[in-house]
Design an enzyme around this catalytic site. Structure first.
Site, PDB file in Angstrom:
ATOM      1  N   TYR A   1       1.994 -10.991   0.548  1.00  0.00           N
ATOM      2  CA  TYR A   1       2.009  -9.629   1.082  1.00  0.00           C
ATOM      3  C   TYR A   1       2.498  -9.579   2.533  1.00  0.00           C
ATOM      4  O   TYR A   1       2.740  -8.502   3.069  1.00  0.00           O
ATOM      5  CB  TYR A   1       0.611  -9.007   1.015  1.00  0.00           C
ATOM      6  CG  TYR A   1       0.058  -8.804  -0.372  1.00  0.00           C
ATOM      7  CD1 TYR A   1       0.817  -9.054  -1.509  1.00  0.00           C
ATOM      8  CD2 TYR A   1      -1.240  -8.362  -0.539  1.00  0.00           C
ATOM      9  CE1 TYR A   1       0.287  -8.877  -2.777  1.00  0.00           C
ATOM     10  CE2 TYR A   1      -1.779  -8.174  -1.803  1.00  0.00           C
ATOM     11  CZ  TYR A   1      -1.016  -8.440  -2.912  1.00  0.00           C
ATOM     12  OH  TYR A   1      -1.549  -8.264  -4.164  1.00  0.00           O
TER      13      TYR A   1
ATOM     14  N   ILE B   1      -9.476  -2.382  -6.900  1.00  0.00           N
ATOM     15  CA  ILE B   1      -9.001  -2.534  -5.526  1.00  0.00           C
ATOM     16  C   ILE B   1      -7.775  -1.643  -5.295  1.00  0.00           C
ATOM     17  O   ILE B   1      -6.657  -2.129  -5.132  1.00  0.00           O
ATOM     18  CB  ILE B   1      -8.677  -4.005  -5.178  1.00  0.00           C
ATOM     19  CG1 ILE B   1      -7.791  -4.649  -6.255  1.00  0.00           C
ATOM     20  CG2 ILE B   1      -9.962  -4.810  -5.004  1.00  0.00           C
ATOM     21  CD1 ILE B   1      -7.199  -5.983  -5.819  1.00  0.00           C
TER      22      ILE B   1
ATOM     23  N   LYS C   1      -4.956   0.385  -3.485  1.00  0.00           N
ATOM     24  CA  LYS C   1      -4.327   0.214  -2.174  1.00  0.00           C
ATOM     25  C   LYS C   1      -3.987   1.585  -1.610  1.00  0.00           C
ATOM     26  O   LYS C   1      -3.681   2.531  -2.350  1.00  0.00           O
ATOM     27  CB  LYS C   1      -3.073  -0.641  -2.266  1.00  0.00           C
ATOM     28  CG  LYS C   1      -1.906  -0.034  -3.030  1.00  0.00           C
ATOM     29  CD  LYS C   1      -0.717  -0.971  -3.060  1.00  0.00           C
ATOM     30  CE  LYS C   1       0.470  -0.372  -3.810  1.00  0.00           C
ATOM     31  NZ  LYS C   1       1.076   0.767  -3.131  1.00  0.00           N
TER      32      LYS C   1
ATOM     33  N   ASN D   1     -10.948   7.432  -2.422  1.00  0.00           N
ATOM     34  CA  ASN D   1     -11.196   6.279  -3.290  1.00  0.00           C
ATOM     35  C   ASN D   1     -12.625   5.775  -3.150  1.00  0.00           C
ATOM     36  O   ASN D   1     -13.282   5.447  -4.143  1.00  0.00           O
ATOM     37  CB  ASN D   1     -10.217   5.152  -2.955  1.00  0.00           C
ATOM     38  CG  ASN D   1      -8.778   5.500  -3.288  1.00  0.00           C
ATOM     39  OD1 ASN D   1      -8.505   6.436  -4.032  1.00  0.00           O
ATOM     40  ND2 ASN D   1      -7.841   4.762  -2.712  1.00  0.00           N
TER      41      ASN D   1
END
Length: 266
Positions: free
Chosen positions: A41, A219, A221, A231
């Protein structure tokens, strides 16, 4: 921290130094405790800075990263993990994944390096990502350490029943990435109906559906503080059995992440 929380923060594509650091620190101060990154990443440094700047004790953060597929030879796993620790600014990791079982991955060579890191205390848990059931079997037979987590694309349009059953039987976490299907859940009639029933959003419905499943964490993003809050608050949404049955019955098998292109399109 011993276990990941129901809703964690994925950091893929968040490569702007200031923005990435800010969103991580904001998430932690909002109440998030599970932060997920990866060598591929290109943001481990910024994630580490966000953790350092947050007014949250490092011991309260469940931090995971992943070893990319060109550094899965035994010595490369060890050296690249050291480099990840340096970039993150931490002495150890709560969870280290094999990112994809391909390229330089070889169970007999790769996984003993993970065992070594586990035995010496550098990593608390061993994780796998994007494995098939057969590859999970091979890994389980090779590893001394238990499989703690398996991270895969999972959302209402790709429900991963087989891998979920495997996770329940093996008692490891199934960690769902792309849990809102890149926003596609917004256009699914069944999810829209459940969202209207609860006066909430399709994104929150999708995350709450995942959180309601045994051995599953999500998870999502985001680089938006508004979506970060949305979220996180999905954990407060309690879907009833009818809601879950409606979503479970969605008969679509739409894989959004092409393994040949991953992780660049997650």
């Amino acid at each position: 921290m011993d276990e990941p929380s129901q809703i964690g923060l994925g950091t893929y594509k968040n490569t702007d130094p200031e923005r990435c650091s800010k969103i991580v620190s904001t998430a932690l101060e909002m109440g998030y405790r599970h932060i997920d990154t990866a060598q591929a990443y290109d943001n481990e440094t910024y994630v580490g800075e966000g953790i350092e700047h947050a007014d949250v004790d490092r011991d309260d953060v469940f931090l995971a990263t992943k070893v990319w597929d060109d550094t899965l030879a035994y010595d490369d796993v060890l050296s690249s993990t050291d480099e990840s620790l340096d970039r993150l600014g931490v002495e150890g990791l709560d969870l280290l994944y094999v990112h994809w079982p391909r390229d330089t991955y070889d169970a007999e060579e790769t996984l003993p390096a993970f065992d070594e890191l586990h035995d010496e205390g550098t990593i608390e848990h061993v994780g796998l990502s994007n494995f098939t059931p057969e590859q999970l079997d091979e890994a389980r037979d090779t590893l001394d350490a238990p499989i703690f987590a398996h991270q895969v694309e999972m959302h209402p349009l790709l429900q991963q029943e087989e891998l979920h059953e495997y996770a329940r039987e093996d008692d490891h976490w199934l960690v769902a990435y792309a849990p809102i299907a890149r926003g596609e859940v917004t256009h699914v009639d069944e999810i829209q109906e459940v969202a209207e029933k609860h006066d909430t959003t399709p994104h929150q419905v999708s995350l709450a559906w995942l959180a309601a499943k045994k051995n599953v964490v999500a998870i999502p993003k985001t680089s938006s503080e508004d979506h970060l809050q949305e979220n996180f608050e999905a954990q407060e949404l309690a879907l009833d059995e009818d809601d879950i049955e409606v979503i479970d019955a969605i008969e679509r098998e739409e894989r959004l992440i092409d393994p040949d292109d991953a992780p660049w399109n997650q």
